[in-house]
Write a protein that holds these residues in place. Structure first.
Motif, PDB file in Angstrom:
ATOM      1  N   PHE A 101       0.835  -1.203   0.000  1.00  0.00           N
ATOM      2  CA  PHE A 101       0.000   0.000   0.000  1.00  0.00           C
ATOM      3  C   PHE A 101       0.872   1.256   0.000  1.00  0.00           C
ATOM      4  N   ALA A 102       1.937   1.225   0.815  1.00  0.00           N
ATOM      5  CA  ALA A 102       2.826   2.387   0.895  1.00  0.00           C
ATOM      6  C   ALA A 102       3.517   2.632  -0.439  1.00  0.00           C
ATOM      7  N   ALA A 103       3.904   1.542  -1.129  1.00  0.00           N
ATOM      8  CA  ALA A 103       4.554   1.695  -2.438  1.00  0.00           C
ATOM      9  C   ALA A 103       3.617   2.374  -3.423  1.00  0.00           C
ATOM     10  N   GLY A 104       2.343   1.959  -3.411  1.00  0.00           N
ATOM     11  CA  GLY A 104       1.364   2.592  -4.295  1.00  0.00           C
ATOM     12  C   GLY A 104       1.180   4.061  -3.972  1.00  0.00           C
ATOM     13  N   ILE A 105       1.141   4.367  -2.673  1.00  0.00           N
ATOM     14  CA  ILE A 105       1.006   5.765  -2.252  1.00  0.00           C
ATOM     15  C   ILE A 105       2.216   6.575  -2.707  1.00  0.00           C
ATOM     16  N   LEU A 106       3.419   5.986  -2.582  1.00  0.00           N
ATOM     17  CA  LEU A 106       4.635   6.705  -2.971  1.00  0.00           C
ATOM     18  C   LEU A 106       4.645   7.010  -4.466  1.00  0.00           C
ATOM     19  N   VAL A 107       4.199   6.040  -5.280  1.00  0.00           N
ATOM     20  CA  VAL A 107       4.140   6.275  -6.732  1.00  0.00           C
ATOM     21  C   VAL A 107       3.182   7.419  -7.039  1.00  0.00           C
ATOM     22  N   THR A 108       2.011   7.385  -6.395  1.00  0.00           N
ATOM     23  CA  THR A 108       1.021   8.445  -6.615  1.00  0.00           C
ATOM     24  C   THR A 108       1.544   9.794  -6.150  1.00  0.00           C
ATOM     25  N   LEU A 109       2.141   9.796  -4.951  1.00  0.00           N
ATOM     26  CA  LEU A 109       2.684  11.050  -4.424  1.00  0.00           C
ATOM     27  C   LEU A 109       3.840  11.556  -5.282  1.00  0.00           C
ATOM     28  N   GLY A 110       4.643  10.604  -5.816  1.00  0.00           N
ATOM     29  CA  GLY A 110       5.758  11.011  -6.672  1.00  0.00           C
ATOM     30  C   GLY A 110       5.274  11.730  -7.915  1.00  0.00           C
ATOM     31  N   ALA A 111       4.230  11.178  -8.548  1.00  0.00           N
ATOM     32  CA  ALA A 111       3.675  11.826  -9.745  1.00  0.00           C
ATOM     33  C   ALA A 111       3.078  13.184  -9.395  1.00  0.00           C
ATOM     34  N   TRP A 112       2.349  13.211  -8.254  1.00  0.00           N
ATOM     35  CA  TRP A 112       1.752  14.489  -7.831  1.00  0.00           C
ATOM     36  C   TRP A 112       2.836  15.505  -7.516  1.00  0.00           C
ATOM     37  N   TRP A 113       3.906  15.048  -6.834  1.00  0.00           N
ATOM     38  CA  TRP A 113       4.987  15.954  -6.452  1.00  0.00           C
ATOM     39  C   TRP A 113       5.682  16.510  -7.689  1.00  0.00           C
ATOM     40  N   ALA A 114       5.906  15.634  -8.690  1.00  0.00           N
ATOM     41  CA  ALA A 114       6.555  16.096  -9.922  1.00  0.00           C
ATOM     42  C   ALA A 114       5.701  17.156 -10.606  1.00  0.00           C
ATOM     43  N   ASN A 137       4.574  22.873 -11.728  1.00  0.00           N
ATOM     44  CA  ASN A 137       3.649  24.002 -11.637  1.00  0.00           C
ATOM     45  C   ASN A 137       4.266  25.169 -10.880  1.00  0.00           C
ATOM     46  N   GLU A 138       4.922  24.857  -9.769  1.00  0.00           N
ATOM     47  CA  GLU A 138       5.570  25.915  -8.992  1.00  0.00           C
ATOM     48  C   GLU A 138       6.681  26.578  -9.804  1.00  0.00           C
ATOM     49  N   ALA A 139       7.441  25.752 -10.540  1.00  0.00           N
ATOM     50  CA  ALA A 139       8.524  26.292 -11.360  1.00  0.00           C
ATOM     51  C   ALA A 139       7.976  27.175 -12.473  1.00  0.00           C
ATOM     52  N   ALA A 140       6.861  26.749 -13.077  1.00  0.00           N
ATOM     53  CA  ALA A 140       6.249  27.545 -14.148  1.00  0.00           C
ATOM     54  C   ALA A 140       5.774  28.892 -13.613  1.00  0.00           C
ATOM     55  N   GLU A 141       5.228  28.889 -12.402  1.00  0.00           N
ATOM     56  CA  GLU A 141       4.792  30.153 -11.799  1.00  0.00           C
ATOM     57  C   GLU A 141       5.990  31.070 -11.542  1.00  0.00           C
ATOM     58  N   ALA A 142       7.096  30.476 -11.077  1.00  0.00           N
ATOM     59  CA  ALA A 142       8.306  31.273 -10.836  1.00  0.00           C
ATOM     60  C   ALA A 142       8.849  31.846 -12.141  1.00  0.00           C
ATOM     61  N   LEU A 143       8.803  31.039 -13.201  1.00  0.00           N
ATOM     62  CA  LEU A 143       9.252  31.528 -14.508  1.00  0.00           C
ATOM     63  C   LEU A 143       8.354  32.672 -14.977  1.00  0.00           C
ATOM     64  N   GLY A 144       7.055  32.545 -14.737  1.00  0.00           N
ATOM     65  CA  GLY A 144       6.127  33.611 -15.107  1.00  0.00           C
ATOM     66  C   GLY A 144       6.455  34.918 -14.401  1.00  0.00           C
ATOM     67  N   ARG A 145       6.821  34.820 -13.127  1.00  0.00           N
ATOM     68  CA  ARG A 145       7.188  36.037 -12.388  1.00  0.00           C
ATOM     69  C   ARG A 145       8.472  36.652 -12.951  1.00  0.00           C
ATOM     70  N   ALA A 146       9.416  35.796 -13.354  1.00  0.00           N
ATOM     71  CA  ALA A 146      10.655  36.306 -13.951  1.00  0.00           C
ATOM     72  C   ALA A 146      10.365  37.003 -15.281  1.00  0.00           C
ATOM     73  N   LEU A 147       9.440  36.441 -16.048  1.00  0.00           N
ATOM     74  CA  LEU A 147       9.070  37.065 -17.323  1.00  0.00           C
ATOM     75  C   LEU A 147       8.380  38.413 -17.096  1.00  0.00           C
ATOM     76  N   GLU A 148       7.628  38.512 -16.010  1.00  0.00           N
ATOM     77  CA  GLU A 148       7.001  39.800 -15.683  1.00  0.00           C
ATOM     78  C   GLU A 148       8.066  40.853 -15.390  1.00  0.00           C
ATOM     79  N   VAL A 149       9.135  40.438 -14.707  1.00  0.00           N
ATOM     80  CA  VAL A 149      10.243  41.368 -14.448  1.00  0.00           C
ATOM     81  C   VAL A 149      10.855  41.821 -15.773  1.00  0.00           C
ATOM     82  N   MET A 150      11.010  40.876 -16.696  1.00  0.00           N
ATOM     83  CA  MET A 150      11.601  41.201 -17.993  1.00  0.00           C
ATOM     84  C   MET A 150      10.731  42.176 -18.783  1.00  0.00           C
ATOM     85  N   GLU A 151       9.413  42.125 -18.559  1.00  0.00           N
ATOM     86  CA  GLU A 151       8.490  42.984 -19.299  1.00  0.00           C
ATOM     87  C   GLU A 151       8.372  44.393 -18.709  1.00  0.00           C
TER      88      GLU A 151
END
Length: 260
Positions: A44-57, A62-76
């Motif tokens: 059960f834990a292995a299944g949870i880890l796989v699911t959490l791994g995909a969610w974490w990735a 998503n967090e990285a894309a938001e950070a990139l968006g903020r950097a692009l706003e600085v550039m603009e």
């Protein structure tokens, strides 16, 4: 005709092998309840880890894309004089130098805080462009190469990096390296940019004096990518090339000697 064997009462009462195995397994599970619980918990834990791994990735991207968006706003953000900024409440810069430093810091922060993400690769592409604009060719080349190593194979901006690298090699006077980069761009498999790479390769081959190779590359664009905007450059080059050499005539066969 074979005679059917009668089954004795003793055999009828004897449980079959499947039932016996099931009974043994049930008894073992009952006697080893803690072990069974630990095995099930591990699965059960292995299944949870796989699911959490995909969610974490996904969450990391998503967090990285938001950070990139903020950097692009600085550039603009614009660069404004004191008079131009008098009635503005939105962020702005007072000089190009201030903007360059802030933009570089914003993209470097994306790479530092979100390594291994597609957004981090895109931040590297923007940092390469900053070095390119500053004509720091070696630094720009290193960053473009790093972007190509990190970006996914389907990233549409890979061709932008290749094209910039070609320009850098030409600025450094290394036409052979520029040609190798165009050939690598051809192999990248981007269907849209392929005719542009071929057309530019044809121009470079022409400059290197490799006329027939240039003709082949340009003709490929005309024949295989007729609707591409790159065809105009290929057509122009073909008109500029000298006529193709006539094929060598086949040597006439010597008449067979007559046998007496």
């Amino acid at each position: 005709m074979a005679t059917a064997r009668k089954i004795s009462r003793k055999e009828l009462k004897k449980p079959d092998e499947f039932v016996q195995t099931g009974q043994k397994a049930a008894r073992w599970a009952g006697d080893n309840a803690r072990t069974v619980f630990l095995i099930l918990a591990a699965v059960f834990a292995a299944g949870i880890l796989v699911t959490l791994g995909a969610w974490w990735a996904d969450s990391q991207e998503n967090e990285a894309a938001e950070a990139l968006g903020r950097a692009l706003e600085v550039m603009e953000r614009p660069v404004l004089s004191e008079a131009e900024s008098a009635d503005r409440d939105d962020p702005y810069f007072t000089s190009e130098e201030e903007k360059r430093k802030a933009v570089r810091a914003a993209f470097e922060a994306v790479r530092k805080e979100h390594p291994g993400t597609e957004a981090a690769a895109m931040a590297e592409l923007h940092l390469a462009a900053l070095d390119y604009d500053a004509e720091d060719w070696d630094a720009a080349l290193e960053r473009y190469q790093r972007f190509l190593a990190e970006a996914s194979p389907t990233n549409q901006f890979r061709s932008v990096a290749y094209d910039a690298m070609v320009n850098i090699y030409l600025a450094k006077g290394d036409k052979e390296a520029a040609l190798r980069t165009l050939e690598e761009m051809e192999r990248s498999g981007n269907a849209y940019y392929l005719p542009f790479a071929l057309a530019r390769k044809a121009e470079l081959l022409y400059e290197l004096g490799r006329i027939e190779e240039a003709r082949t590359a340009a003709q490929t664009v005309v024949d295989s990518y007729a609707s591409s905007p790159a065809r105009a450059a290929a057509d122009a080059l073909l008109r500029k090339l000298p006529p193709a050499p006539e094929p060598a005539p086949n040597a006439e066969a010597e008449p067979a000697s007559e046998t007496p």
